[in-house]
Write a protein that holds these residues in place. Structure first.
Motif, PDB file in Angstrom:
ATOM      1  N   GLN A 126     -12.783  -6.956 -11.957  1.00  0.00           N
ATOM      2  CA  GLN A 126     -12.110  -5.666 -12.125  1.00  0.00           C
ATOM      3  C   GLN A 126     -12.875  -4.724 -13.035  1.00  0.00           C
ATOM      4  O   GLN A 126     -12.885  -3.520 -12.824  1.00  0.00           O
ATOM      5  N   LEU A 127     -13.494  -5.257 -14.053  1.00  0.00           N
ATOM      6  CA  LEU A 127     -14.255  -4.423 -14.991  1.00  0.00           C
ATOM      7  C   LEU A 127     -15.756  -4.697 -14.886  1.00  0.00           C
ATOM      8  O   LEU A 127     -16.492  -4.561 -15.861  1.00  0.00           O
ATOM      9  N   GLN A 128     -16.190  -5.062 -13.685  1.00  0.00           N
ATOM     10  CA  GLN A 128     -17.613  -5.249 -13.426  1.00  0.00           C
ATOM     11  C   GLN A 128     -18.141  -4.013 -12.710  1.00  0.00           C
ATOM     12  O   GLN A 128     -17.786  -3.753 -11.563  1.00  0.00           O
ATOM     13  N   PRO A 129     -18.954  -3.190 -13.381  1.00  0.00           N
ATOM     14  CA  PRO A 129     -19.448  -1.974 -12.728  1.00  0.00           C
ATOM     15  C   PRO A 129     -20.312  -2.291 -11.513  1.00  0.00           C
ATOM     16  O   PRO A 129     -20.998  -3.311 -11.456  1.00  0.00           O
ATOM     17  N   VAL A 130     -20.250  -1.415 -10.524  1.00  0.00           N
ATOM     18  CA  VAL A 130     -21.162  -1.485  -9.389  1.00  0.00           C
ATOM     19  C   VAL A 130     -22.520  -0.968  -9.862  1.00  0.00           C
ATOM     20  O   VAL A 130     -22.594   0.049 -10.557  1.00  0.00           O
ATOM     21  N   PRO A 131     -23.603  -1.658  -9.534  1.00  0.00           N
ATOM     22  CA  PRO A 131     -24.926  -1.203  -9.999  1.00  0.00           C
ATOM     23  C   PRO A 131     -25.174   0.270  -9.671  1.00  0.00           C
ATOM     24  O   PRO A 131     -24.978   0.717  -8.549  1.00  0.00           O
ATOM     25  N   GLY A 132     -25.589   1.013 -10.684  1.00  0.00           N
ATOM     26  CA  GLY A 132     -25.916   2.411 -10.496  1.00  0.00           C
ATOM     27  C   GLY A 132     -24.743   3.362 -10.551  1.00  0.00           C
ATOM     28  O   GLY A 132     -24.926   4.582 -10.414  1.00  0.00           O
ATOM     29  N   VAL A 144     -16.824   1.598 -19.473  1.00  0.00           N
ATOM     30  CA  VAL A 144     -17.054   0.152 -19.463  1.00  0.00           C
ATOM     31  C   VAL A 144     -18.562  -0.087 -19.469  1.00  0.00           C
ATOM     32  O   VAL A 144     -19.208  -0.148 -18.419  1.00  0.00           O
ATOM     33  N   ASP A 145     -19.111  -0.181 -20.672  1.00  0.00           N
ATOM     34  CA  ASP A 145     -20.556  -0.377 -20.827  1.00  0.00           C
ATOM     35  C   ASP A 145     -20.811  -1.734 -21.476  1.00  0.00           C
ATOM     36  O   ASP A 145     -19.909  -2.586 -21.561  1.00  0.00           O
ATOM     37  N   LEU A 146     -22.017  -1.941 -21.952  1.00  0.00           N
ATOM     38  CA  LEU A 146     -22.380  -3.227 -22.545  1.00  0.00           C
ATOM     39  C   LEU A 146     -21.575  -3.542 -23.795  1.00  0.00           C
ATOM     40  O   LEU A 146     -21.406  -4.715 -24.159  1.00  0.00           O
ATOM     41  N   ALA A 147     -21.066  -2.493 -24.472  1.00  0.00           N
ATOM     42  CA  ALA A 147     -20.306  -2.715 -25.703  1.00  0.00           C
ATOM     43  C   ALA A 147     -18.815  -2.929 -25.439  1.00  0.00           C
ATOM     44  O   ALA A 147     -18.067  -3.275 -26.357  1.00  0.00           O
ATOM     45  N   PHE A 148     -18.391  -2.729 -24.197  1.00  0.00           N
ATOM     46  CA  PHE A 148     -16.962  -2.856 -23.887  1.00  0.00           C
ATOM     47  C   PHE A 148     -16.603  -4.336 -23.725  1.00  0.00           C
ATOM     48  O   PHE A 148     -17.321  -5.085 -23.059  1.00  0.00           O
ATOM     49  N   PRO A 149     -15.484  -4.768 -24.317  1.00  0.00           N
ATOM     50  CA  PRO A 149     -15.119  -6.197 -24.303  1.00  0.00           C
ATOM     51  C   PRO A 149     -14.505  -6.650 -22.970  1.00  0.00           C
ATOM     52  O   PRO A 149     -13.319  -6.985 -22.889  1.00  0.00           O
ATOM     53  N   ALA A 150     -15.305  -6.659 -21.941  1.00  0.00           N
ATOM     54  CA  ALA A 150     -14.848  -7.085 -20.623  1.00  0.00           C
ATOM     55  C   ALA A 150     -15.354  -8.490 -20.316  1.00  0.00           C
ATOM     56  O   ALA A 150     -16.484  -8.846 -20.671  1.00  0.00           O
ATOM     57  N   ILE A 151     -14.513  -9.278 -19.663  1.00  0.00           N
ATOM     58  CA  ILE A 151     -14.919 -10.596 -19.179  1.00  0.00           C
ATOM     59  C   ILE A 151     -15.316 -10.435 -17.713  1.00  0.00           C
ATOM     60  O   ILE A 151     -14.475 -10.141 -16.868  1.00  0.00           O
ATOM     61  N   THR A 152     -16.582 -10.597 -17.440  1.00  0.00           N
ATOM     62  CA  THR A 152     -17.094 -10.397 -16.079  1.00  0.00           C
ATOM     63  C   THR A 152     -17.856 -11.631 -15.608  1.00  0.00           C
ATOM     64  O   THR A 152     -18.212 -12.510 -16.400  1.00  0.00           O
TER      65      THR A 152
END
Length: 326
Positions: free
Chosen positions: A197-203, A275-283
Protein backbone atom coordinates in the motif's frame (compact mmCIF):
# COMPACT_ATOMS: atom_id res chain seq x y z
CA UNK A 1 -32.36 -2.97 33.27
CA UNK A 2 -35.92 -4.13 33.73
CA UNK A 3 -38.74 -3.58 31.31
CA UNK A 4 -42.38 -3.22 32.42
CA UNK A 5 -44.66 -5.88 30.97
CA UNK A 6 -45.49 -5.35 27.30
CA UNK A 7 -43.92 -1.94 27.17
CA UNK A 8 -42.79 -1.17 23.63
CA UNK A 9 -39.14 -0.20 23.48
CA UNK A 10 -38.18 2.87 21.48
CA UNK A 11 -35.28 2.73 18.98
CA UNK A 12 -33.13 4.76 21.40
CA UNK A 13 -33.82 2.34 24.25
CA UNK A 14 -32.91 -0.65 22.10
CA UNK A 15 -29.66 1.07 21.14
CA UNK A 16 -28.94 1.77 24.81
CA UNK A 17 -29.13 -1.97 25.56
CA UNK A 18 -26.57 -2.74 22.85
CA UNK A 19 -24.30 0.17 23.78
CA UNK A 20 -24.23 -0.94 27.42
CA UNK A 21 -22.24 -4.00 26.43
CA UNK A 22 -24.07 -6.02 29.10
CA UNK A 23 -26.35 -8.94 28.26
CA UNK A 24 -29.96 -8.48 29.32
CA UNK A 25 -33.03 -10.71 29.51
CA UNK A 26 -36.63 -10.00 30.36
CA UNK A 27 -40.12 -11.38 29.99
CA UNK A 28 -42.07 -10.07 27.01
CA UNK A 29 -45.24 -12.16 27.05
CA UNK A 30 -48.10 -12.06 29.51
CA UNK A 31 -50.30 -14.94 28.37
CA UNK A 32 -47.39 -17.01 27.01
CA UNK A 33 -43.94 -17.25 28.55
CA UNK A 34 -41.62 -15.49 26.12
CA UNK A 35 -38.19 -14.26 27.14
CA UNK A 36 -36.17 -11.76 25.12
CA UNK A 37 -32.40 -11.91 25.47
CA UNK A 38 -30.15 -9.13 24.17
CA UNK A 39 -26.51 -10.09 23.67
CA UNK A 40 -24.41 -7.03 22.69
CA UNK A 41 -21.17 -9.02 22.49
CA UNK A 42 -22.59 -11.20 19.71
CA UNK A 43 -24.88 -8.54 18.24
CA UNK A 44 -27.79 -10.94 18.71
CA UNK A 45 -31.35 -10.95 20.00
CA UNK A 46 -32.89 -14.22 21.10
CA UNK A 47 -36.49 -15.19 21.79
CA UNK A 48 -37.05 -18.15 24.10
CA UNK A 49 -40.50 -19.74 24.27
CA UNK A 50 -41.92 -23.18 25.18
CA UNK A 51 -41.39 -25.75 22.39
CA UNK A 52 -44.98 -26.54 21.53
CA UNK A 53 -45.86 -27.78 18.05
CA UNK A 54 -43.53 -28.27 15.11
CA UNK A 55 -40.33 -26.30 14.64
CA UNK A 56 -40.40 -23.28 12.30
CA UNK A 57 -38.54 -23.65 9.00
CA UNK A 58 -36.08 -20.75 8.77
CA UNK A 59 -33.38 -22.46 6.70
CA UNK A 60 -33.81 -19.94 3.87
CA UNK A 61 -33.12 -16.96 6.09
CA UNK A 62 -29.53 -15.82 6.49
CA UNK A 63 -29.88 -13.90 9.73
CA UNK A 64 -32.29 -16.14 11.63
CA UNK A 65 -31.85 -19.52 13.33
CA UNK A 66 -34.12 -21.69 15.49
CA UNK A 67 -33.16 -24.57 17.74
CA UNK A 68 -34.99 -26.80 20.18
CA UNK A 69 -33.16 -26.84 23.48
CA UNK A 70 -33.42 -27.40 27.21
CA UNK A 71 -32.72 -24.71 29.77
CA UNK A 72 -31.19 -25.05 33.22
CA UNK A 73 -33.86 -24.53 35.85
CA UNK A 74 -36.71 -24.64 33.34
CA UNK A 75 -38.56 -27.93 32.78
CA UNK A 76 -39.46 -29.14 29.31
CA UNK A 77 -38.11 -28.18 25.90
CA UNK A 78 -37.82 -24.64 24.57
CA UNK A 79 -37.50 -22.98 21.21
CA UNK A 80 -34.68 -20.47 20.91
CA UNK A 81 -34.96 -18.13 17.94
CA UNK A 82 -31.74 -16.19 17.30
CA UNK A 83 -31.61 -13.05 15.17
CA UNK A 84 -28.37 -11.57 13.91
CA UNK A 85 -29.12 -7.94 14.76
CA UNK A 86 -25.91 -6.44 13.37
CA UNK A 87 -26.70 -2.88 12.20
CA UNK A 88 -30.41 -3.66 12.53
CA UNK A 89 -30.99 -3.62 16.28
CA UNK A 90 -34.41 -2.06 16.25
CA UNK A 91 -35.65 -4.06 13.27
CA UNK A 92 -34.67 -7.29 15.06
CA UNK A 93 -36.52 -6.16 18.17
CA UNK A 94 -39.69 -5.34 16.22
CA UNK A 95 -39.55 -8.76 14.55
CA UNK A 96 -39.36 -10.53 17.91
CA UNK A 97 -42.10 -8.32 19.31
CA UNK A 98 -44.31 -9.29 16.36
CA UNK A 99 -43.71 -12.99 17.06
CA UNK A 100 -44.65 -12.51 20.70
CA UNK A 101 -47.84 -10.67 19.69
CA UNK A 102 -48.77 -13.64 17.50
CA UNK A 103 -48.09 -16.05 20.36
CA UNK A 104 -50.20 -13.94 22.71
CA UNK A 105 -53.03 -14.19 20.20
CA UNK A 106 -52.99 -17.98 20.35
CA UNK A 107 -50.79 -18.80 17.34
CA UNK A 108 -48.37 -21.71 17.44
CA UNK A 109 -44.68 -20.88 17.52
CA UNK A 110 -44.26 -22.11 13.95
CA UNK A 111 -47.17 -19.98 12.70
CA UNK A 112 -46.11 -16.93 14.72
CA UNK A 113 -42.61 -17.05 13.26
CA UNK A 114 -43.85 -17.65 9.71
CA UNK A 115 -46.36 -14.80 9.80
CA UNK A 116 -43.94 -12.36 11.36
CA UNK A 117 -41.09 -13.17 9.00
CA UNK A 118 -43.27 -12.51 5.99
CA UNK A 119 -43.48 -8.86 6.99
CA UNK A 120 -39.74 -8.33 7.39
CA UNK A 121 -38.35 -8.68 3.88
CA UNK A 122 -35.32 -6.48 4.60
CA UNK A 123 -34.26 -8.58 7.55
CA UNK A 124 -34.84 -11.82 5.68
CA UNK A 125 -32.87 -10.78 2.64
CA UNK A 126 -29.78 -10.64 4.82
CA UNK A 127 -29.13 -6.98 4.09
CA UNK A 128 -25.94 -5.92 5.73
CA UNK A 129 -24.26 -2.57 5.78
CA UNK A 130 -20.54 -2.53 5.14
CA UNK A 131 -18.33 -2.51 8.21
CA UNK A 132 -17.50 0.77 9.96
CA UNK A 133 -13.95 0.49 8.65
CA UNK A 134 -15.06 0.09 5.05
CA UNK A 135 -17.61 2.90 5.36
CA UNK A 136 -14.95 5.20 6.81
CA UNK A 137 -12.47 4.32 4.08
CA UNK A 138 -15.02 4.84 1.32
CA UNK A 139 -16.01 8.24 2.71
CA UNK A 140 -12.39 9.39 2.61
CA UNK A 141 -11.92 8.29 -1.00
CA UNK A 142 -15.19 9.92 -2.04
CA UNK A 143 -14.24 13.20 -0.38
CA UNK A 144 -11.02 13.26 -2.37
CA UNK A 145 -12.87 12.26 -5.55
CA UNK A 146 -15.44 15.01 -5.05
CA UNK A 147 -12.67 17.59 -4.78
CA UNK A 148 -10.86 16.19 -7.82
CA UNK A 149 -14.03 16.42 -9.89
CA UNK A 150 -14.04 20.18 -9.44
CA UNK A 151 -10.42 20.48 -10.56
CA UNK A 152 -10.08 17.85 -13.27
CA UNK A 153 -13.55 17.20 -14.67
CA UNK A 154 -15.47 13.96 -14.43
CA UNK A 155 -13.65 11.82 -17.00
CA UNK A 156 -10.18 12.45 -15.58
CA UNK A 157 -11.22 12.39 -11.91
CA UNK A 158 -13.26 9.19 -12.10
CA UNK A 159 -10.56 7.62 -14.26
CA UNK A 160 -7.96 8.45 -11.62
CA UNK A 161 -9.92 6.65 -8.89
CA UNK A 162 -8.19 3.26 -8.77
CA UNK A 163 -9.27 2.02 -5.33
CA UNK A 164 -12.30 0.07 -6.59
CA UNK A 165 -10.10 -1.71 -9.15
CA UNK A 166 -8.01 -3.29 -6.36
CA UNK A 167 -4.93 -1.41 -7.51
CA UNK A 168 -2.17 -0.78 -5.00
CA UNK A 169 -3.02 2.93 -4.58
CA UNK A 170 -6.37 4.71 -4.39
CA UNK A 171 -5.69 7.44 -6.96
CA UNK A 172 -3.38 7.69 -9.92
CA UNK A 173 -3.19 11.36 -10.89
CA UNK A 174 -1.11 12.65 -13.80
CA UNK A 175 2.08 13.29 -11.84
CA UNK A 176 1.71 11.24 -8.66
CA UNK A 177 -0.16 8.49 -6.83
CA UNK A 178 -2.18 8.97 -3.65
CA UNK A 179 -3.18 6.53 -0.94
CA UNK A 180 -6.14 7.88 1.05
CA UNK A 181 -6.39 6.85 4.68
CA UNK A 182 -9.34 7.90 6.80
CA UNK A 183 -9.81 7.67 10.55
CA UNK A 184 -12.44 8.58 13.12
CA UNK A 185 -9.88 8.88 15.90
CA UNK A 186 -8.54 12.10 17.39
CA UNK A 187 -5.01 11.15 16.32
CA UNK A 188 -4.03 10.53 12.72
CA UNK A 189 -3.68 6.80 13.25
CA UNK A 190 -4.21 4.75 10.11
CA UNK A 191 -4.28 1.07 9.31
CA UNK A 192 -2.06 -0.01 6.43
CA UNK A 193 -3.46 -3.25 5.07
CA UNK A 194 -0.55 -4.64 3.07
CA UNK A 195 3.16 -4.30 2.41
CA UNK A 196 2.44 -2.76 -1.00
CA UNK A 197 0.00 0.00 0.00
CA UNK A 198 2.82 2.41 0.75
CA UNK A 199 5.25 1.08 -1.85
CA UNK A 200 5.77 3.79 -4.49
CA UNK A 201 5.69 2.84 -8.15
CA UNK A 202 9.16 3.46 -9.64
CA UNK A 203 9.39 6.97 -11.04
CA UNK A 204 6.13 8.18 -9.46
CA UNK A 205 5.89 10.05 -6.14
CA UNK A 206 3.46 8.54 -3.62
CA UNK A 207 1.56 10.63 -1.08
CA UNK A 208 -0.45 9.42 1.88
CA UNK A 209 -3.56 11.60 2.28
CA UNK A 210 -4.69 11.60 5.92
CA UNK A 211 -8.41 12.35 6.39
CA UNK A 212 -10.04 12.68 9.81
CA UNK A 213 -13.82 12.54 10.18
CA UNK A 214 -16.00 12.64 13.26
CA UNK A 215 -19.67 12.35 14.14
CA UNK A 216 -21.62 15.43 13.12
CA UNK A 217 -24.74 15.09 15.24
CA UNK A 218 -27.10 17.84 14.09
CA UNK A 219 -24.37 20.01 12.55
CA UNK A 220 -25.55 21.69 9.36
CA UNK A 221 -22.37 20.71 7.50
CA UNK A 222 -22.80 17.05 8.41
CA UNK A 223 -23.25 14.44 5.69
CA UNK A 224 -24.09 10.74 5.45
CA UNK A 225 -22.47 8.29 3.07
CA UNK A 226 -25.60 8.17 0.85
CA UNK A 227 -25.70 11.98 0.75
CA UNK A 228 -22.06 12.12 -0.32
CA UNK A 229 -22.68 9.58 -3.07
CA UNK A 230 -25.71 11.54 -4.26
CA UNK A 231 -23.69 14.77 -4.27
CA UNK A 232 -21.04 13.23 -6.51
CA UNK A 233 -23.62 11.71 -8.84
CA UNK A 234 -25.21 15.09 -9.46
CA UNK A 235 -21.93 16.25 -10.99
CA UNK A 236 -21.57 13.28 -13.31
CA UNK A 237 -22.87 12.70 -16.79
CA UNK A 238 -20.63 10.56 -19.01
CA UNK A 239 -18.93 8.88 -16.02
CA UNK A 240 -22.05 7.98 -14.05
CA UNK A 241 -22.00 4.33 -15.11
CA UNK A 242 -18.30 3.94 -14.29
CA UNK A 243 -18.85 5.57 -10.89
CA UNK A 244 -21.77 3.28 -10.04
CA UNK A 245 -19.80 0.22 -11.10
CA UNK A 246 -16.92 1.30 -8.86
CA UNK A 247 -19.26 1.68 -5.88
CA UNK A 248 -20.72 -1.76 -6.51
CA UNK A 249 -17.27 -3.33 -6.52
CA UNK A 250 -16.67 -1.78 -3.11
CA UNK A 251 -19.86 -3.32 -1.68
CA UNK A 252 -22.25 -0.38 -1.99
CA UNK A 253 -25.90 -1.05 -2.88
CA UNK A 254 -28.38 1.77 -3.43
CA UNK A 255 -31.13 -0.40 -1.95
CA UNK A 256 -29.24 -0.39 1.37
CA UNK A 257 -28.88 3.39 1.59
CA UNK A 258 -31.28 3.57 4.53
CA UNK A 259 -28.84 1.52 6.62
CA UNK A 260 -26.29 4.35 6.56
CA UNK A 261 -27.82 7.02 8.78
CA UNK A 262 -24.78 8.29 10.65
CA UNK A 263 -23.79 11.87 9.87
CA UNK A 264 -20.14 12.86 9.70
CA UNK A 265 -18.07 15.97 9.26
CA UNK A 266 -14.37 16.64 8.80
CA UNK A 267 -12.54 16.70 12.12
CA UNK A 268 -9.64 18.62 10.60
CA UNK A 269 -8.18 19.74 7.29
CA UNK A 270 -6.67 16.74 5.49
CA UNK A 271 -2.90 16.46 5.42
CA UNK A 272 -0.55 14.95 2.87
CA UNK A 273 2.67 13.07 3.58
CA UNK A 274 5.31 12.23 1.01
CA UNK A 275 6.14 8.54 1.25
CA UNK A 276 9.90 8.74 0.78
CA UNK A 277 12.90 6.96 2.27
CA UNK A 278 12.36 8.72 5.61
CA UNK A 279 8.70 7.72 5.88
CA UNK A 280 8.06 4.83 8.32
CA UNK A 281 6.42 2.45 5.87
CA UNK A 282 6.68 -1.34 5.96
CA UNK A 283 7.16 -2.44 2.37
CA UNK A 284 8.21 -5.56 0.52
CA UNK A 285 11.73 -4.34 -0.32
CA UNK A 286 12.36 -3.26 3.27
CA UNK A 287 11.16 -6.61 4.60
CA UNK A 288 13.39 -8.39 2.09
CA UNK A 289 16.39 -6.69 3.66
CA UNK A 290 15.75 -7.70 7.27
CA UNK A 291 13.42 -10.74 7.46
CA UNK A 292 14.97 -14.20 7.16
CA UNK A 293 13.04 -16.58 4.88
CA UNK A 294 11.02 -13.61 3.72
CA UNK A 295 8.92 -15.77 1.38
CA UNK A 296 7.17 -17.26 4.40
CA UNK A 297 5.85 -13.88 5.60
CA UNK A 298 2.51 -12.70 4.20
CA UNK A 299 -0.59 -10.77 5.25
CA UNK A 300 1.33 -7.77 6.59
CA UNK A 301 -0.91 -5.21 8.33
CA UNK A 302 0.08 -2.44 10.72
CA UNK A 303 -0.96 0.87 12.26
CA UNK A 304 0.90 4.10 11.76
CA UNK A 305 0.48 7.39 13.64
CA UNK A 306 1.41 10.28 11.36
CA UNK A 307 0.13 12.98 13.73
CA UNK A 308 3.56 14.42 14.40
CA UNK A 309 5.27 13.69 11.10
CA UNK A 310 6.03 16.64 8.83
CA UNK A 311 3.38 17.03 6.16
CA UNK A 312 3.86 18.67 2.79
CA UNK A 313 1.96 20.71 0.24
CA UNK A 314 0.66 18.20 -2.33
CA UNK A 315 0.66 18.78 -6.09
CA UNK A 316 -2.52 19.64 -7.98
CA UNK A 317 -5.32 18.68 -7.83
CA UNK A 318 -4.94 18.26 -4.05
CA UNK A 319 -2.98 21.46 -3.47
CA UNK A 320 -6.06 23.37 -2.33
CA UNK A 321 -7.64 20.44 -0.50
CA UNK A 322 -4.94 19.61 2.06
CA UNK A 323 -2.99 21.77 4.50
CA UNK A 324 -0.13 23.64 2.92
CA UNK A 325 2.84 22.29 4.91
CA UNK A 326 4.09 21.62 8.43
Amino acid sequence: MAMPEREHLSPDTVEDYFKSGVAAAFQMGTAVESVLEIDPSRQEMRLISPAQGSEPDVAAYERIAVERTSLIGRPGDWYQLTVDATSMHYEAYVLIESIVDQLEGGASFRHAVSESLSGFKDLLSGRRRMSDEKETGLIGELLVLHHALGRLGEDTAVGAWLGPLSEEHDFGFEDFDAEVKTTRSEARVHVIGSESQLQPVPGRPLYLVSVQITLAGAAAEGFTLPALISLIRTGLDRSRRAFDAALERLGWKDADADLYRTKYQLRSTPRTYLVDLAFPAITGPRLDEVVPQRVLVSGVSYRIDVSHLPFVAPPAPLDDYCEDHA
